[in-house]
Design a protein around this motif. Structure first.
Motif, short mmCIF file in Angstrom:
data_model
loop_
_atom_site.label_atom_id
_atom_site.label_comp_id
_atom_site.label_asym_id
_atom_site.label_seq_id
_atom_site.Cartn_x
_atom_site.Cartn_y
_atom_site.Cartn_z
N TRP A 39 -42.02 -31.88 15.79
CA TRP A 39 -41.54 -30.60 15.29
C TRP A 39 -40.06 -30.68 14.93
O TRP A 39 -39.64 -30.18 13.88
N LEU A 40 -39.27 -31.33 15.78
CA LEU A 40 -37.85 -31.50 15.50
C LEU A 40 -37.63 -32.37 14.26
O LEU A 40 -36.70 -32.12 13.48
N ALA A 41 -38.48 -33.38 14.08
CA ALA A 41 -38.37 -34.23 12.90
C ALA A 41 -38.69 -33.45 11.63
O ALA A 41 -38.01 -33.61 10.60
N VAL A 42 -39.70 -32.60 11.68
CA VAL A 42 -40.05 -31.77 10.52
C VAL A 42 -38.91 -30.81 10.20
O VAL A 42 -38.54 -30.60 9.04
N GLN A 43 -38.33 -30.21 11.25
CA GLN A 43 -37.19 -29.31 11.03
C GLN A 43 -36.02 -30.06 10.39
O GLN A 43 -35.34 -29.54 9.50
N LEU A 44 -35.80 -31.31 10.83
CA LEU A 44 -34.74 -32.12 10.25
C LEU A 44 -35.01 -32.38 8.77
O LEU A 44 -34.11 -32.30 7.93
N ALA A 45 -36.26 -32.68 8.45
CA ALA A 45 -36.63 -32.94 7.06
C ALA A 45 -36.41 -31.72 6.19
O ALA A 45 -36.02 -31.83 5.02
N LEU A 46 -36.64 -30.54 6.75
CA LEU A 46 -36.50 -29.29 6.00
C LEU A 46 -35.08 -28.72 6.04
O LEU A 46 -34.84 -27.64 5.52
N GLY A 47 -34.16 -29.45 6.69
CA GLY A 47 -32.79 -29.00 6.77
C GLY A 47 -32.58 -27.85 7.74
O GLY A 47 -31.62 -27.09 7.63
N GLN A 48 -33.47 -27.74 8.72
CA GLN A 48 -33.40 -26.65 9.70
C GLN A 48 -33.28 -27.18 11.11
O GLN A 48 -33.78 -26.58 12.06
N SER A 49 -32.64 -28.33 11.26
CA SER A 49 -32.56 -28.99 12.56
C SER A 49 -31.84 -28.12 13.58
O SER A 49 -30.76 -27.59 13.32
N SER A 50 -32.45 -27.95 14.76
CA SER A 50 -31.85 -27.15 15.83
C SER A 50 -31.60 -27.98 17.08
O SER A 50 -31.26 -27.46 18.13
N GLY A 51 -31.78 -29.30 16.97
CA GLY A 51 -31.57 -30.16 18.14
C GLY A 51 -31.85 -31.60 17.75
O GLY A 51 -32.29 -31.89 16.63
N GLN A 52 -31.57 -32.52 18.66
CA GLN A 52 -31.83 -33.93 18.39
C GLN A 52 -33.32 -34.18 18.28
O GLN A 52 -34.10 -33.75 19.14
N ALA A 53 -33.71 -34.92 17.25
CA ALA A 53 -35.12 -35.23 17.04
C ALA A 53 -35.49 -36.49 17.83
O ALA A 53 -35.80 -37.54 17.28
N ASP A 54 -35.42 -36.36 19.15
CA ASP A 54 -35.79 -37.46 20.03
C ASP A 54 -36.22 -36.89 21.36
O ASP A 54 -36.41 -35.67 21.50
N GLN A 55 -36.36 -37.75 22.36
CA GLN A 55 -36.87 -37.29 23.65
C GLN A 55 -35.91 -36.32 24.33
O GLN A 55 -36.35 -35.37 24.98
#
Length: 268
Positions: A39-55
């Motif tokens: 979910w975090l990775a998808v948000q990053l792809a869409l420019g809507q990142s709200s946190g680190q896309a990792d564990q």
């Protein structure tokens, strides 16, 4: 008598119904983490990142959810049980393994990994998560050691190798060996497809992480290193990176769903 006690303890752990049940819960916890990372990775792809896309981002998301502390303790216990199971398997041997030494080493590595995840979950449950050293600072420390660049480069190559292993495991469906009931068709085609897609996507992500670490070793620049979050940022910044990152995110989500199925079908 004292020499036999570790083996007896490992055997008791391996035969414990409670440990097996909790270990299956560990696979559920793994599924939750992977879906949150996806979910975090998808948000990053869409420019809507709200946190680190990792564990760490996934653990933070759990901590902020209603009842997050209790959920984190449940995750920690599940991973701890998986760690105990894998370490017991490493000590006693892997049934029907063609390469017993390699199989034991693999179980040992998994046990250490699950132990680290259990400790991380407990830290976040206590409100002290996220205070550890980043991959970049750790790489910087190693680079200053004698032979540091070689050690960092070797670590990167190992991670790339693990990534390739995941891809091969997915493409060749070798993960079916980890599941019970596959011969009788108890594991449906949906689970098989989720495993294939999930292992390939996770392998690609690990390969990028390893590549970043190798780049840091070659350039002696720790800022080149990074974990999964940095790897996904790197993917996003490539030509057609947004589409590729969306595919990887969906693949990681598939691995999370596969982990739920593995909680049911895993050979324990």
């Amino acid at each position: 008598m004292s020499k036999k006690s570790p083996a007896k303890a490992a055997r008791r752990a391996q035969n414990s119904g409670a440990v097996r049940m909790l270990a299956r819960g560990g696979y559920v916890a793994s599924g939750v983490l992977h879906i949150l990372v996806a979910w975090l990775a998808v948000q990053l792809a869409l420019g809507q990142s709200s946190g680190q896309a990792d564990q760490s981002g996934a653990f933070s998301a759990i901590a902020q959810a209603p009842g997050g502390e209790l959920l984190l303790w449940a995750v920690a216990v599940g991973f701890a049980a998986l760690a105990v199971w894998q370490l017991a398997t490493a000590a006693l041997g892997v049934p029907n393994a063609e390469n017993q030494a390699g199989a034991r080493l693999k179980s040992l590595a998994k046990g250490v990994l699950y132990g680290v995840l259990a400790a991380t979950g407990a830290q976040y449950a206590q409100g002290s998560g996220g205070s550890g050293s980043s991959e970049e600072s750790m790489t910087a420390r190693v680079l200053t050691m004698p032979g540091g660049p070689w050690l960092v480069g070797l670590a990167g190559l190992v991670i790339i190798g693990v990534g390739v292993y995941h891809v091969v495991k997915g493409v060749r469906k070798k993960f079916l060996r980890d599941l019970a009931g596959t011969g009788g068709g108890a594991v449906g085609p949906v689970v098989v497809r989720l495993g294939q897609v999930g292992y390939v996507a996770k392998g690609i992500a690990l390969g990028v992480v390893g590549g970043l670490i190798v780049a840091a070793a070659v350039t002696a620049d720790p800022s080149q290193a990074g974990g999964l979050d940095e790897a996904l940022h790197t993917v996003r910044d490539q030509p057609f990176g947004t589409a590729l990152l969306l595919v990887i995110g969906l693949g990681i989500a598939a691995f999370g769903l596969y982990s739920f199925a593995r909680a049911r079908f895993a050979r324990l």
